[in-house]
Design a protein around this motif. Sequence first.
Motif, PDB file in Angstrom:
ATOM      1  N   MET A   4      17.375  55.399  64.180  1.00 49.61           N
ATOM      2  CA  MET A   4      18.189  56.363  63.415  1.00 49.61           C
ATOM      3  C   MET A   4      18.904  55.722  62.234  1.00 49.61           C
ATOM      4  N   ILE A   5      19.179  56.574  61.248  1.00 53.45           N
ATOM      5  CA  ILE A   5      20.033  56.221  60.106  1.00 53.45           C
ATOM      6  C   ILE A   5      21.254  57.126  60.189  1.00 53.45           C
ATOM      7  N   ILE A   6      22.443  56.542  60.133  1.00 53.81           N
ATOM      8  CA  ILE A   6      23.648  57.384  60.053  1.00 53.81           C
ATOM      9  C   ILE A   6      24.114  57.417  58.605  1.00 53.81           C
ATOM     10  N   ASP A   7      24.293  58.630  58.088  1.00 56.27           N
ATOM     11  CA  ASP A   7      24.788  58.836  56.717  1.00 56.27           C
ATOM     12  C   ASP A   7      26.182  59.437  56.865  1.00 56.27           C
ATOM     13  N   CYS A   8      27.219  58.680  56.516  1.00 56.93           N
ATOM     14  CA  CYS A   8      28.559  59.009  57.020  1.00 56.93           C
ATOM     15  C   CYS A   8      29.657  58.803  55.972  1.00 56.93           C
ATOM     16  N   ASP A   9      30.855  59.281  56.323  1.00 56.27           N
ATOM     17  CA  ASP A   9      32.028  59.171  55.437  1.00 56.27           C
ATOM     18  C   ASP A   9      33.241  58.719  56.266  1.00 56.27           C
ATOM     19  N   PRO A  10      33.194  57.532  56.858  1.00 60.01           N
ATOM     20  CA  PRO A  10      34.224  57.143  57.836  1.00 60.01           C
ATOM     21  C   PRO A  10      35.622  57.044  57.228  1.00 60.01           C
ATOM     22  N   GLU A 110      13.474  53.340  53.985  1.00 61.94           N
ATOM     23  CA  GLU A 110      13.316  53.230  55.444  1.00 61.94           C
ATOM     24  C   GLU A 110      12.350  54.292  55.978  1.00 61.94           C
ATOM     25  N   ILE A 111      12.484  55.501  55.480  1.00 62.05           N
ATOM     26  CA  ILE A 111      11.632  56.579  56.006  1.00 62.05           C
ATOM     27  C   ILE A 111      10.178  56.370  55.586  1.00 62.05           C
ATOM     28  N   MET A 112       9.958  55.926  54.345  1.00 58.66           N
ATOM     29  CA  MET A 112       8.589  55.760  53.852  1.00 58.66           C
ATOM     30  C   MET A 112       7.922  54.505  54.407  1.00 58.66           C
ATOM     31  N   SER A 113       8.691  53.519  54.842  1.00 55.12           N
ATOM     32  CA  SER A 113       8.078  52.276  55.340  1.00 55.12           C
ATOM     33  C   SER A 113       7.948  52.262  56.855  1.00 55.12           C
ATOM     34  N   ASN A 114       8.500  53.242  57.541  1.00 62.03           N
ATOM     35  CA  ASN A 114       8.327  53.359  58.986  1.00 62.03           C
ATOM     36  C   ASN A 114       7.270  54.410  59.298  1.00 62.03           C
ATOM     37  N   GLU A 115       6.718  54.348  60.516  1.00 64.30           N
ATOM     38  CA  GLU A 115       5.740  55.338  60.958  1.00 64.30           C
ATOM     39  C   GLU A 115       6.325  56.752  60.825  1.00 64.30           C
ATOM     40  N   PRO A 116       5.529  57.713  60.372  1.00 64.94           N
ATOM     41  CA  PRO A 116       6.028  59.097  60.328  1.00 64.94           C
ATOM     42  C   PRO A 116       6.478  59.544  61.722  1.00 64.94           C
ATOM     43  N   GLY A 117       7.509  60.365  61.763  1.00 63.73           N
ATOM     44  CA  GLY A 117       7.959  60.934  63.034  1.00 63.73           C
ATOM     45  C   GLY A 117       8.752  59.993  63.906  1.00 63.73           C
ATOM     46  N   THR A 118       9.233  58.890  63.342  1.00 67.83           N
ATOM     47  CA  THR A 118       9.963  57.928  64.174  1.00 67.83           C
ATOM     48  C   THR A 118      11.450  57.837  63.844  1.00 67.83           C
ATOM     49  N   ILE A 119      11.861  58.335  62.686  1.00 67.19           N
ATOM     50  CA  ILE A 119      13.258  58.140  62.289  1.00 67.19           C
ATOM     51  C   ILE A 119      14.046  59.445  62.323  1.00 67.19           C
ATOM     52  N   THR A 120      15.184  59.403  62.992  1.00 61.39           N
ATOM     53  CA  THR A 120      16.105  60.535  63.012  1.00 61.39           C
ATOM     54  C   THR A 120      17.231  60.263  62.019  1.00 61.39           C
ATOM     55  N   LEU A 121      17.515  61.267  61.186  1.00 65.27           N
ATOM     56  CA  LEU A 121      18.645  61.180  60.250  1.00 65.27           C
ATOM     57  C   LEU A 121      19.855  61.832  60.906  1.00 65.27           C
ATOM     58  N   VAL A 122      20.968  61.113  60.882  1.00 59.87           N
ATOM     59  CA  VAL A 122      22.205  61.641  61.470  1.00 59.87           C
ATOM     60  C   VAL A 122      23.281  61.704  60.381  1.00 59.87           C
ATOM     61  N   PRO A 123      23.358  62.815  59.655  1.00 60.98           N
ATOM     62  CA  PRO A 123      24.397  62.968  58.627  1.00 60.98           C
ATOM     63  C   PRO A 123      25.702  63.456  59.266  1.00 60.98           C
ATOM     64  N   THR A 124      26.776  62.724  59.021  1.00 59.58           N
ATOM     65  CA  THR A 124      28.074  63.108  59.580  1.00 59.58           C
ATOM     66  C   THR A 124      29.128  63.295  58.485  1.00 59.58           C
ATOM     67  N   GLY A 125      28.669  63.470  57.257  1.00 60.69           N
ATOM     68  CA  GLY A 125      29.552  63.772  56.136  1.00 60.69           C
ATOM     69  C   GLY A 125      28.917  64.884  55.317  1.00 60.69           C
ATOM     70  N   PRO A 126      29.426  65.139  54.109  1.00 59.47           N
ATOM     71  CA  PRO A 126      28.755  66.083  53.215  1.00 59.47           C
ATOM     72  C   PRO A 126      27.291  65.662  53.008  1.00 59.47           C
ATOM     73  N   LEU A 127      26.419  66.633  52.710  1.00 62.48           N
ATOM     74  CA  LEU A 127      24.974  66.373  52.763  1.00 62.48           C
ATOM     75  C   LEU A 127      24.373  65.939  51.426  1.00 62.48           C
ATOM     76  N   THR A 128      25.217  65.468  50.514  1.00 64.32           N
ATOM     77  CA  THR A 128      24.793  65.099  49.162  1.00 64.32           C
ATOM     78  C   THR A 128      23.648  64.082  49.153  1.00 64.32           C
ATOM     79  N   ASN A 129      23.794  62.990  49.867  1.00 64.37           N
ATOM     80  CA  ASN A 129      22.738  61.956  49.874  1.00 64.37           C
ATOM     81  C   ASN A 129      21.417  62.497  50.417  1.00 64.37           C
TER      82      ASN A 129
END
Length: 312
Positions: A4-10, A110-129
């Motif tokens: 997973m990738i966490i996209d966040c605004d701590p 990260e998404i393009m260099s990993n196998e398709p269907g393997t990465i979960t995106l976890v956005p915990t802030g505004p969804l701009t990125n």
Amino acid sequence: VERMIIDCDPGHDDALAIILAAGSPNIDLIAITTVAGNQTAEKVTRNALAVCAVAGILTVPVAQGASVPLVRAQRVAPDIHGESGLDGPVLPEAQIELDPRHAVTLIIDEIMSNEPGTITLVPTGPLTNIAMAMKLEPRIVDRVKRVILMGGSYTRGNTTPAAEFNIIADPEAAHAVFAGDWPVTMVGLDLTHQATADADVVARIAAIDSPLSAFVVEILAFFGSTYREVQGFDAPPVHDLCCVAKLVDPAVFETEDAFVGVELTGTWTTGMTVIDFTNLLGEKANTQVATTLDKDLLWNMTIDAISALSKG
Ligand code: BDR
Ligand code: CA
């Protein structure tokens, strides 16, 4: 193992989400990206690096992302998260260098260099990125396994009567993410307001008796005080933690499939997530909407993660 990738605004609850991801044996946290939200991009990035330092997260790339929303004026939340965005504990110095890439570039790489269907995106802030990444490299939409985002509500808001903070902070970005042809799980306030850090939970965390557990206790003390004053809560709801928890153990909350639209033009309702549970609109259900939390499971896994990271 879930990557997973966490996209966040701590962010106090974002900090707990990072800690759960890093301390759970079945999670491979491959990147931490930041976005302006609870505070400016500079501040939340500094906070992410401080969390990494105290939790011993030294090998995960951290990249700074969008500093302003796609369309609207910026909103921050000092009333809830303080001037630093992570008020309460003394924030340690960063122990790692910031990744030189923009967060959007790191997410795409990260998404393009990993196998398709393997990465979960976890956005915990505004969804701009996330919205920017979809536009810069549309192929990521097919390759991402799932998006588990904190945002929205099917009952009421916390920033306006109708809107939750992460959605109203960048409604156009949220619209793009919900409209994308990828599996989305919406972890809204209806779910996260069940995820309070009550006194017994804080006591169990304190009993771990490590620098990290002390840091978490200070985070929860500050978050608890603002939630008491501003929102009238007895204990703070640790929203963002719930998204990572779903990946650690899917039993942690139940969902219901529904179409979710984001209101972009309302007089009173801009930033509202409109949820069509009974399919009145005849639209395809585009979202798994979180409904009921297993609170014991949430806190057991979180306490296990803090313990694991405390042992180094
Ligand atoms: C959301 O907004 C922020 O204050 C929290 O970090 C969470 O992501 C709750 O509305
Ligand atoms: Ca957040």
